[in-house]
Design a protein around this motif. Structure first.
Motif, PDB file in Angstrom:
ATOM      1  N   MET A   1      67.716  16.409  85.033  1.00  0.00           N
ATOM      2  CA  MET A   1      66.501  16.406  85.818  1.00  0.00           C
ATOM      3  C   MET A   1      66.087  17.849  86.093  1.00  0.00           C
ATOM      4  SD  MET A   1      65.768  14.159  89.244  1.00  0.00           S
ATOM      5  CE  MET A   1      66.499  15.178  90.505  1.00  0.00           C
ATOM      6  N   ASP A   2      64.818  18.163  85.906  1.00  0.00           N
ATOM      7  CA  ASP A   2      64.330  19.520  86.132  1.00  0.00           C
ATOM      8  C   ASP A   2      64.305  19.849  87.623  1.00  0.00           C
ATOM      9  OD1 ASP A   2      63.937  19.863  83.415  1.00  0.00           O
ATOM     10  OD2 ASP A   2      61.839  19.230  83.484  1.00  0.00           O
ATOM     11  N   LYS A   3      64.537  21.118  87.933  1.00  0.00           N
ATOM     12  CA  LYS A   3      64.453  21.563  89.315  1.00  0.00           C
ATOM     13  C   LYS A   3      62.990  21.596  89.758  1.00  0.00           C
ATOM     14  CE  LYS A   3      68.592  24.482  89.158  1.00  0.00           C
ATOM     15  NZ  LYS A   3      69.124  25.849  89.352  1.00  0.00           N
ATOM     16  N   VAL A   4      62.757  21.271  91.013  1.00  0.00           N
ATOM     17  CA  VAL A   4      61.409  21.300  91.576  1.00  0.00           C
ATOM     18  C   VAL A   4      61.405  22.326  92.699  1.00  0.00           C
ATOM     19  CG1 VAL A   4      59.608  20.008  92.763  1.00  0.00           C
ATOM     20  CG2 VAL A   4      61.044  18.865  91.058  1.00  0.00           C
TER      21      VAL A   4
ATOM     22  N   LYS B   1      64.239   9.582  92.188  1.00  0.00           N
ATOM     23  CA  LYS B   1      65.361   9.533  91.251  1.00  0.00           C
ATOM     24  C   LYS B   1      64.998  10.089  89.882  1.00  0.00           C
ATOM     25  CE  LYS B   1      67.797   5.711  93.458  1.00  0.00           C
ATOM     26  NZ  LYS B   1      68.273   4.314  93.338  1.00  0.00           N
ATOM     27  N   ASN B   2      63.706  10.170  89.598  1.00  0.00           N
ATOM     28  CA  ASN B   2      63.260  10.713  88.313  1.00  0.00           C
ATOM     29  C   ASN B   2      62.665  12.112  88.438  1.00  0.00           C
ATOM     30  OD1 ASN B   2      63.426   8.548  85.986  1.00  0.00           O
ATOM     31  ND2 ASN B   2      62.917   7.433  87.859  1.00  0.00           N
ATOM     32  N   GLY B   3      62.820  12.718  89.620  1.00  0.00           N
ATOM     33  CA  GLY B   3      62.392  14.105  89.786  1.00  0.00           C
ATOM     34  C   GLY B   3      60.942  14.305  90.127  1.00  0.00           C
ATOM     35  N   ILE B   4      60.249  13.258  90.600  1.00  0.00           N
ATOM     36  CA  ILE B   4      58.848  13.385  91.007  1.00  0.00           C
ATOM     37  C   ILE B   4      58.796  13.570  92.523  1.00  0.00           C
ATOM     38  CG2 ILE B   4      56.599  12.242  91.145  1.00  0.00           C
ATOM     39  CD1 ILE B   4      57.351  10.684  88.636  1.00  0.00           C
ATOM     40  N   LEU B   5      58.109  14.610  92.967  1.00  0.00           N
ATOM     41  CA  LEU B   5      57.954  14.876  94.391  1.00  0.00           C
ATOM     42  C   LEU B   5      56.811  14.028  94.933  1.00  0.00           C
ATOM     43  CD1 LEU B   5      58.445  16.513  96.996  1.00  0.00           C
ATOM     44  CD2 LEU B   5      56.936  18.287  96.030  1.00  0.00           C
ATOM     45  N   THR B   6      57.069  13.258  95.984  1.00  0.00           N
ATOM     46  CA  THR B   6      56.030  12.475  96.644  1.00  0.00           C
ATOM     47  C   THR B   6      55.749  13.101  98.005  1.00  0.00           C
ATOM     48  OG1 THR B   6      57.724  10.926  97.443  1.00  0.00           O
ATOM     49  CG2 THR B   6      56.513  10.300  95.464  1.00  0.00           C
ATOM     50  N   VAL B   7      54.559  13.646  98.149  1.00  0.00           N
ATOM     51  CA  VAL B   7      54.142  14.328  99.374  1.00  0.00           C
ATOM     52  C   VAL B   7      53.280  13.385 100.199  1.00  0.00           C
ATOM     53  CG1 VAL B   7      52.795  16.248 100.313  1.00  0.00           C
ATOM     54  CG2 VAL B   7      54.236  16.599  98.285  1.00  0.00           C
ATOM     55  N   VAL B   8      53.587  13.277 101.479  1.00  0.00           N
ATOM     56  CA  VAL B   8      52.805  12.442 102.393  1.00  0.00           C
ATOM     57  C   VAL B   8      51.962  13.343 103.298  1.00  0.00           C
ATOM     58  CG1 VAL B   8      52.890  10.771 104.276  1.00  0.00           C
ATOM     59  CG2 VAL B   8      54.513  10.590 102.385  1.00  0.00           C
ATOM     60  N   LEU B   9      50.647  13.132 103.256  1.00  0.00           N
ATOM     61  CA  LEU B   9      49.714  13.857 104.119  1.00  0.00           C
ATOM     62  C   LEU B   9      48.719  12.868 104.724  1.00  0.00           C
ATOM     63  CD1 LEU B   9      48.838  17.028 101.975  1.00  0.00           C
ATOM     64  CD2 LEU B   9      50.361  16.926 103.955  1.00  0.00           C
ATOM     65  N   PRO B  10      48.161  13.168 105.885  1.00  0.00           N
ATOM     66  CA  PRO B  10      47.162  12.273 106.483  1.00  0.00           C
ATOM     67  C   PRO B  10      45.876  12.220 105.654  1.00  0.00           C
ATOM     68  CG  PRO B  10      47.403  14.287 107.773  1.00  0.00           C
ATOM     69  CD  PRO B  10      48.488  14.305 106.745  1.00  0.00           C
ATOM     70  N   GLN B  11      45.121  11.145 105.837  1.00  0.00           N
ATOM     71  CA  GLN B  11      43.949  10.898 105.003  1.00  0.00           C
ATOM     72  C   GLN B  11      42.930  12.039 105.044  1.00  0.00           C
ATOM     73  OE1 GLN B  11      43.517   8.146 102.840  1.00  0.00           O
ATOM     74  NE2 GLN B  11      41.936   9.550 102.104  1.00  0.00           N
ATOM     75  N   GLU B  12      42.730  12.648 106.220  1.00  0.00           N
ATOM     76  CA  GLU B  12      41.729  13.728 106.285  1.00  0.00           C
ATOM     77  C   GLU B  12      42.125  14.922 105.423  1.00  0.00           C
ATOM     78  OE1 GLU B  12      44.107  13.946 110.244  1.00  0.00           O
ATOM     79  OE2 GLU B  12      43.305  12.403 108.895  1.00  0.00           O
TER      80      GLU B  12
ATOM     81  N   CYS C   1      68.229  17.644  96.487  1.00  0.00           N
ATOM     82  CA  CYS C   1      68.375  17.130  95.123  1.00  0.00           C
ATOM     83  C   CYS C   1      67.255  17.613  94.211  1.00  0.00           C
ATOM     84  CB  CYS C   1      68.399  15.598  95.137  1.00  0.00           C
ATOM     85  SG  CYS C   1      69.875  14.889  95.878  1.00  0.00           S
ATOM     86  N   LEU C   2      66.016  17.561  94.691  1.00  0.00           N
ATOM     87  CA  LEU C   2      64.879  17.973  93.871  1.00  0.00           C
ATOM     88  C   LEU C   2      64.935  19.469  93.565  1.00  0.00           C
ATOM     89  CD1 LEU C   2      62.052  15.894  95.586  1.00  0.00           C
ATOM     90  CD2 LEU C   2      62.882  15.584  93.242  1.00  0.00           C
ATOM     91  N   MET C   3      65.240  20.269  94.560  1.00  0.00           N
ATOM     92  CA  MET C   3      65.258  21.717  94.350  1.00  0.00           C
ATOM     93  C   MET C   3      66.394  22.158  93.435  1.00  0.00           C
ATOM     94  SD  MET C   3      63.936  23.572  97.817  1.00  0.00           S
ATOM     95  CE  MET C   3      63.701  25.054  96.836  1.00  0.00           C
ATOM     96  N   ASN C   4      67.462  21.361  93.380  1.00  0.00           N
ATOM     97  CA  ASN C   4      68.605  21.711  92.530  1.00  0.00           C
ATOM     98  C   ASN C   4      68.682  20.883  91.258  1.00  0.00           C
ATOM     99  OD1 ASN C   4      70.371  23.761  94.143  1.00  0.00           O
ATOM    100  ND2 ASN C   4      69.678  22.261  95.656  1.00  0.00           N
ATOM    101  N   GLY C   5      67.660  20.031  91.023  1.00  0.00           N
ATOM    102  CA  GLY C   5      67.635  19.230  89.804  1.00  0.00           C
ATOM    103  C   GLY C   5      68.779  18.244  89.707  1.00  0.00           C
TER     104      GLY C   5
END
Length: 200
Positions: free
Chosen positions: A1-4, A107-118, A160-164
């Motif tokens: 998995m690639d580092k993010v 688990k597949n290395g995709i970052l999911t960012v949560v932000l408010p609708q505005e 996990c994401l930052m270290n792949g």
């Protein structure tokens, strides 16, 4: 998995709400067990519509997808995450996600960012013409117009994401501890391994 660490580039200004996994990758594409080539089927029904964002040359190869509330709802197919990766998407920004999709994405290395609708609305506006930057280490999303939005992320997922590190990588990180445990167990409980050498 690639580092993010930092993801920078154009973003698909999608914005649709309640996009289920069948929209992300239709059932007809689930016959394969390979992760490669699924990007061709990603958002197939949307791409059948003239003027859709996914076939707009301005966003070709964009590493970021901006979506609406409840992204990835529906079935638990991991193919949805595979399709996004094959399309070149490394991060999704949305107000909320299906728990199963969010887990599969992580688990597949995709970052999911949560932000408010505005803030999503602002990013959709910026994405029409400019690039967006996601800094995982500092947990920020920024634009060339000095917008700076912070987001929360589970510390374990961030590590996990930052270290792949996927599940295999996490296990290998504990390789020495596992070996030491196995050696200690063999010394203390030799009858557990007696005869297994011949079987092997």
């Amino acid at each position: 998995m690639d580092k993010v660490s930092e993801i920078e580039g154009r973003a698909y200004p999608f914005g649709a709400k309640n996009v289920d996994t069948d929209v992300i990758i239709p059932a007809g594409w689930l016959k394969t067990i390979s992760r490669e080539g699924l990007g061709q089927g990603a958002f197939e029904t949307i791409r059948a519509q003239e003027g859709n964002v996914f076939d707009d040359e301005r966003y070709a190869g964009s590493p970021i997808l901006i979506a609406g509330d409840n992204f990835g709802c529906g079935s638990s197919r991991e193919h949805a995450a595979w399709a996004l990766l094959d399309l070149g998407i490394k991060a999704v920004i949305a107000p909320s996600y299906s728990d199963i999709f969010s887990g599969n994405a992580f688990k597949n290395g995709i970052l999911t960012v949560v932000l408010p609708q505005e803030q999503i609305d602002r990013l959709l506006e910026v994405a029409e013409e400019e690039e967006i930057t996601i800094d995982l280490e500092n947990q920020t999303v920024t634009t060339p117009f000095q917008d700076r939005f912070t987001f929360e992320i589970d510390p374990f997922r961030k590590h996990c994401l930052m270290n792949g590190l996927d599940e295999i990588g996490l296990t290998l990180e504990r390789g020495d501890a596992i070996s030491n445990h196995e050696k200690s167990r063999e010394e203390k409980l030799p009858w557990l391994t007696k005869g297994t050498e011949k079987a092997a």
